[in-house]
Design a protein around this motif. Sequence first.
Motif, PDB file in Angstrom:
ATOM      1  N   PRO A 529      42.726  32.922  24.028  1.00 30.53           N
ATOM      2  CA  PRO A 529      42.184  34.284  24.137  1.00 30.53           C
ATOM      3  C   PRO A 529      41.853  34.689  25.564  1.00 30.53           C
ATOM      4  O   PRO A 529      41.987  35.868  25.925  1.00 30.53           O
ATOM      5  CB  PRO A 529      40.924  34.223  23.261  1.00 30.53           C
ATOM      6  CG  PRO A 529      41.206  33.148  22.268  1.00 30.53           C
ATOM      7  CD  PRO A 529      42.002  32.122  23.015  1.00 30.53           C
ATOM      8  N   LEU A 530      41.450  33.725  26.392  1.00 29.08           N
ATOM      9  CA  LEU A 530      41.175  34.061  27.785  1.00 29.08           C
ATOM     10  C   LEU A 530      42.460  34.215  28.593  1.00 29.08           C
ATOM     11  O   LEU A 530      42.516  35.018  29.528  1.00 29.08           O
ATOM     12  CB  LEU A 530      40.271  32.998  28.415  1.00 29.08           C
ATOM     13  CG  LEU A 530      38.805  33.089  28.012  1.00 29.08           C
ATOM     14  CD1 LEU A 530      37.980  32.040  28.745  1.00 29.08           C
ATOM     15  CD2 LEU A 530      38.238  34.471  28.310  1.00 29.08           C
ATOM     16  N   ARG A 531      43.492  33.461  28.252  1.00 28.60           N
ATOM     17  CA  ARG A 531      44.780  33.693  28.912  1.00 28.60           C
ATOM     18  C   ARG A 531      45.274  35.110  28.617  1.00 28.60           C
ATOM     19  O   ARG A 531      45.808  35.800  29.494  1.00 28.60           O
ATOM     20  CB  ARG A 531      45.800  32.647  28.464  1.00 28.60           C
ATOM     21  CG  ARG A 531      45.578  31.269  29.058  1.00 28.60           C
ATOM     22  CD  ARG A 531      46.845  30.426  29.010  1.00 28.60           C
ATOM     23  NE  ARG A 531      47.173  30.035  27.653  1.00 28.60           N
ATOM     24  CZ  ARG A 531      46.843  28.865  27.101  1.00 28.60           C
ATOM     25  NH1 ARG A 531      46.135  27.990  27.789  1.00 28.60           N
ATOM     26  NH2 ARG A 531      47.208  28.581  25.856  1.00 28.60           N
ATOM     27  N   ALA A 532      45.087  35.546  27.362  1.00 30.49           N
ATOM     28  CA  ALA A 532      45.476  36.911  27.012  1.00 30.49           C
ATOM     29  C   ALA A 532      44.667  37.927  27.813  1.00 30.49           C
ATOM     30  O   ALA A 532      45.203  38.943  28.280  1.00 30.49           O
ATOM     31  CB  ALA A 532      45.283  37.138  25.516  1.00 30.49           C
ATOM     32  N   TYR A 533      43.373  37.664  27.971  1.00 28.64           N
ATOM     33  CA  TYR A 533      42.532  38.566  28.765  1.00 28.64           C
ATOM     34  C   TYR A 533      43.001  38.594  30.217  1.00 28.64           C
ATOM     35  O   TYR A 533      43.101  39.671  30.833  1.00 28.64           O
ATOM     36  CB  TYR A 533      41.076  38.116  28.692  1.00 28.64           C
ATOM     37  CG  TYR A 533      40.148  38.942  29.550  1.00 28.64           C
ATOM     38  CD1 TYR A 533      39.627  40.143  29.086  1.00 28.64           C
ATOM     39  CD2 TYR A 533      39.806  38.532  30.832  1.00 28.64           C
ATOM     40  CE1 TYR A 533      38.787  40.913  29.881  1.00 28.64           C
ATOM     41  CE2 TYR A 533      38.975  39.291  31.630  1.00 28.64           C
ATOM     42  CZ  TYR A 533      38.461  40.479  31.150  1.00 28.64           C
ATOM     43  OH  TYR A 533      37.643  41.236  31.945  1.00 28.64           O
ATOM     44  N   ASP A 534      43.309  37.426  30.780  1.00 24.84           N
ATOM     45  CA  ASP A 534      43.761  37.382  32.169  1.00 24.84           C
ATOM     46  C   ASP A 534      45.084  38.119  32.351  1.00 24.84           C
ATOM     47  O   ASP A 534      45.284  38.819  33.353  1.00 24.84           O
ATOM     48  CB  ASP A 534      43.903  35.923  32.624  1.00 24.84           C
ATOM     49  CG  ASP A 534      42.568  35.256  32.883  1.00 24.84           C
ATOM     50  OD1 ASP A 534      41.579  35.985  33.085  1.00 24.84           O
ATOM     51  OD2 ASP A 534      42.511  34.011  32.880  1.00 24.84           O
ATOM     52  N   ARG A 535      46.004  37.963  31.413  1.00 25.01           N
ATOM     53  CA  ARG A 535      47.272  38.689  31.516  1.00 25.01           C
ATOM     54  C   ARG A 535      47.037  40.199  31.526  1.00 25.01           C
ATOM     55  O   ARG A 535      47.696  40.944  32.272  1.00 25.01           O
ATOM     56  CB  ARG A 535      48.208  38.305  30.372  1.00 25.01           C
ATOM     57  CG  ARG A 535      48.747  36.886  30.461  1.00 25.01           C
ATOM     58  CD  ARG A 535      49.871  36.655  29.464  1.00 25.01           C
ATOM     59  NE  ARG A 535      49.448  36.772  28.072  1.00 25.01           N
ATOM     60  CZ  ARG A 535      48.994  35.773  27.329  1.00 25.01           C
ATOM     61  NH1 ARG A 535      48.839  34.557  27.859  1.00 25.01           N
ATOM     62  NH2 ARG A 535      48.665  35.972  26.055  1.00 25.01           N
ATOM     63  N   ALA A 536      46.103  40.649  30.693  1.00 21.78           N
ATOM     64  CA  ALA A 536      45.787  42.076  30.661  1.00 21.78           C
ATOM     65  C   ALA A 536      45.118  42.529  31.957  1.00 21.78           C
ATOM     66  O   ALA A 536      45.408  43.605  32.488  1.00 21.78           O
ATOM     67  CB  ALA A 536      44.888  42.380  29.467  1.00 21.78           C
ATOM     68  N   LEU A 537      44.235  41.697  32.488  1.00 14.99           N
ATOM     69  CA  LEU A 537      43.478  42.066  33.677  1.00 14.99           C
ATOM     70  C   LEU A 537      44.362  42.110  34.924  1.00 14.99           C
ATOM     71  O   LEU A 537      44.278  43.040  35.740  1.00 14.99           O
ATOM     72  CB  LEU A 537      42.341  41.065  33.881  1.00 14.99           C
ATOM     73  CG  LEU A 537      41.325  41.365  34.979  1.00 14.99           C
ATOM     74  CD1 LEU A 537      40.592  42.665  34.696  1.00 14.99           C
ATOM     75  CD2 LEU A 537      40.333  40.211  35.105  1.00 14.99           C
ATOM     76  N   PHE A 538      45.236  41.110  35.066  1.00 10.16           N
ATOM     77  CA  PHE A 538      46.073  41.014  36.267  1.00 10.16           C
ATOM     78  C   PHE A 538      47.418  41.730  36.120  1.00 10.16           C
ATOM     79  O   PHE A 538      48.147  41.871  37.095  1.00 10.16           O
ATOM     80  CB  PHE A 538      46.327  39.543  36.609  1.00 10.16           C
ATOM     81  CG  PHE A 538      45.158  38.835  37.217  1.00 10.16           C
ATOM     82  CD1 PHE A 538      44.904  38.924  38.573  1.00 10.16           C
ATOM     83  CD2 PHE A 538      44.305  38.067  36.437  1.00 10.16           C
ATOM     84  CE1 PHE A 538      43.828  38.265  39.146  1.00 10.16           C
ATOM     85  CE2 PHE A 538      43.230  37.407  36.990  1.00 10.16           C
ATOM     86  CZ  PHE A 538      42.977  37.508  38.355  1.00 10.16           C
TER      87      PHE A 538
END
Length: 632
Positions: A529-538
């Motif tokens: 879930p945090l990898r998904a958040y990072d992909r969205a953020l960056f």
Amino acid sequence: MPSNVDGPQAAHPHPNAAVPDRLFADDAMELTWRQRFSATRMSLADPARDVPERAVYVSNANGRYELYCWDIATGTHTMATERSDGTSHGTLSADGSTLYWFDDTAGDEFGQWQRQPFGSGPGSASLVLPTVDPGYSAGLEVGQQVIVAGFSDDDGTRIHLSLRGGEPAVVYRHAGDAGVDTLSRDESIWVLAHSEHGDSRYPALRALAVTDGSVLAELDDTPGKGLSAITFSPVAGDQRVLVGHERRGRDELLLWDVSTGATTELAIDLPGDITGDFYPDAQSLLIVHTRAGRTTMHRYHLASGTLTDLPASPGVVSGALVRPDGAVWYRWSSAEQPGQLRTLEPGAAADATLLLPPGGIAPTSQPVTDLWVDGPGGPIHSLIARPAGWGAPADEEHSNRPLPTVFFLHGGPASADEDSYDATRAAWLDAGFVVVNVNYRGSTGYGSAWRDAISQRVGHTELADVAAVHDHLVVTGVVDPNRCVLAGYSWGGFLTLLGLGIQPSRWSAGIGGVPVADYLQAYEDEMEPLRAYDRALFGGSPDEVPLAYVDSSPLTYVDQVVAPVLILAGENDPRCPIRQIDTYLDALAAHGTPYAQYRYDAGHGSMVVQERIRQVACEIAFARTTLGLPGA
């Protein structure tokens, strides 16, 4: 005498930070700061949907945060769980017969749901879904006949549904981030929050039939705007869902009738962000309104559109609900006053104490004052707390010169510092530090644009706001520029390490708790879930936009760090994993920067009170020693 930390870090080559036996020579001060952590705390009780006289809450009464069952009618409180690092995620079945709680390993957040009879003690639990693979929790809804449980892992998200105790079936699977939001009162519909559009920061909603999985309605405000299904109407047959939206650039509410797909935006005239809950008859809403670090409560009448203020003291309401008789139960605190469970009876002019924790409440602390500073992205709101007696005419030392200061940055980043009770802030104040909390761009409570601005340049954007506040407080003589500590946990820990590298002349010491230290390596090891958040953020993965990750990684700037660094880390942390922290520590050692580590056997923080006390003692002792302050 100070002691070095034993345990998890003993096998690692990096220097261990000292933990003093005490912070203060004065016995009363020593007792007070420790009592702020060890005094019994209680969350707002969460009642069973259909049997509100049964409730569950989280408390640290036994020295760890565990789940407790409360039989409200009899006044009986029973500790239900007992695990080495505590338990905090739990709920009751709709009929109140069963407690469900999430079981992981030493704080790694990867596990399965357990259940046990209401009012039973530790050791009486069994697996809820024994044939389902474990994962990170993606929500749980438990009715009288239905269980809907979400899990995520490296393959994405899967939702399992069990009807009338039967074998669970997979009713949703997707590579993206998703979760179970809410279940209708008649248990015929459940709502999925998903990011199939590709950006987990802005969920869309889908209502599905329990019996056959058919899609009944869709609600999607993307791109750039998210939705959250807060709760269904409490009236059986009423299929309206209270939904949080941000269509006008701040958190507001609408009603979504999933039987027809119709939506009704609620025009509630309050200047900040709002959330809410239904009154039992579904004719009114309890509104919790947040603005600039403080909250107010109101009753909104749906038919007339009128708003009635509810009396509550200035501060922060961290949870609120409406009882069947119309009484409002809520948890309140302020920077000065510790958390209290309060009740506001229908028609009452003032609230009253609902429940006092055993052993009395924690000692009080100091108030915070507001500061607004013009920054590169607009006005920045900060909260400033000063030690007791600061600026008093008789206090010549404090009156004539600025004090050492800790800029303590919140995590999240979708969070905010508020006028609420904080034992850590209070300990730093007792130690003679001014404490500055900056609600930098990325913080919630100041509108969607402010929250989302960090994607412009992750980390650097937030630290530009911190720098603007720092400059203002130096010029106005509040802080000593030669005695400024940068500190924080989680996202605040990440900003601390990044700030030490890109703003080396500003900071005399840095304390990074469970930080992102090497963003590329963190992405490899962190929970999906945090990898998904990072992909969205960056705007993509490290393979897709490598330069963005490198630009925001503290490791990139480690050779510019000159201030001594303390890093605290959990061995089992799935959010800021330990390997990337070791990489950063190795780089500090190679560069010759003074540093120390504190490692503990838990995840992204510890729920053990004495462990948290040790960490705070370690932090303050490190700062005192680095700055050459008394007590070091």
